[in-house]
Design a protein around this motif. Structure first.
Motif, PDB file in Angstrom:
ATOM      1  N   GLY A   3       0.835  -1.191   0.000  1.00  0.00           N
ATOM      2  CA  GLY A   3       0.000   0.000   0.000  1.00  0.00           C
ATOM      3  C   GLY A   3       0.873   1.246   0.000  1.00  0.00           C
ATOM      4  N   THR A   4       0.371   2.317  -0.561  1.00  0.00           N
ATOM      5  CA  THR A   4       1.154   3.536  -0.647  1.00  0.00           C
ATOM      6  C   THR A   4       1.007   4.404   0.589  1.00  0.00           C
ATOM      7  N   ALA A   5       0.068   4.078   1.494  1.00  0.00           N
ATOM      8  CA  ALA A   5      -0.172   4.906   2.664  1.00  0.00           C
ATOM      9  C   ALA A   5       1.045   4.962   3.579  1.00  0.00           C
ATOM     10  N   GLN A   6       1.780   3.861   3.706  1.00  0.00           N
ATOM     11  CA  GLN A   6       2.932   3.815   4.585  1.00  0.00           C
ATOM     12  C   GLN A   6       4.243   3.874   3.809  1.00  0.00           C
ATOM     13  N   ALA A   7       4.171   4.069   2.518  1.00  0.00           N
ATOM     14  CA  ALA A   7       5.373   4.117   1.686  1.00  0.00           C
ATOM     15  C   ALA A   7       6.138   5.405   1.970  1.00  0.00           C
ATOM     16  N   PRO A   8       7.455   5.338   1.889  1.00  0.00           N
ATOM     17  CA  PRO A   8       8.266   6.549   2.120  1.00  0.00           C
ATOM     18  C   PRO A   8       7.938   7.649   1.111  1.00  0.00           C
ATOM     19  N   ASP A   9       8.090   8.876   1.566  1.00  0.00           N
ATOM     20  CA  ASP A   9       7.883  10.038   0.704  1.00  0.00           C
ATOM     21  C   ASP A   9       8.963  10.038  -0.379  1.00  0.00           C
ATOM     22  N   ILE A  10       8.558  10.039  -1.619  1.00  0.00           N
ATOM     23  CA  ILE A  10       9.494   9.953  -2.742  1.00  0.00           C
ATOM     24  C   ILE A  10      10.496  11.098  -2.712  1.00  0.00           C
ATOM     25  N   SER A  11      10.062  12.283  -2.323  1.00  0.00           N
ATOM     26  CA  SER A  11      10.976  13.433  -2.313  1.00  0.00           C
ATOM     27  C   SER A  11      12.099  13.266  -1.291  1.00  0.00           C
TER      28      SER A  11
END
Length: 89
Positions: free
Chosen positions: A7-15
């Motif tokens: 899931g993208t909710a807990q994925a690290p911030d790409i920036s």
């Protein structure tokens, strides 16, 4: 990274990711999508995250390329100095 949690909710911030971290994350997403064993909704989320990672990687590559200097050759064919890669001439 926990590959089970896609899931993208807990994925690290790409920036906040380095180029290398973003590239590894993108490769993991591609592998998951190629396996085809994720539900449709999750596949869409993975695809969206992958596209964001791809765009971030491309932006960083473009920025790096803009900083690269190329060698300027003199009339004798020997290196005569450097100039920005995007300089005319």
């Amino acid at each position: 990274m926990d590959e089970g949690n896609t899931g993208t909710a807990q994925a690290p911030d790409i920036s906040q990711m380095s180029f290398e971290q973003a590239l590894v994350a993108l490769e993991q997403i591609v592998q998951q999508l190629e396996r085809g064993d994720v539900p449709l909704d999750q596949s869409i989320s993975l695809y969206e995250r992958g596209e964001a990672l791809r765009a971030a990687c491309q932006q960083r590559l473009d920025a790096a390329q803009a900083r690269i200097e190329k060698i300027v050759t003199g009339a004798d064919g020997r290196p005569a100095g450097t100039r920005p890669l995007d300089a005319d001439g």
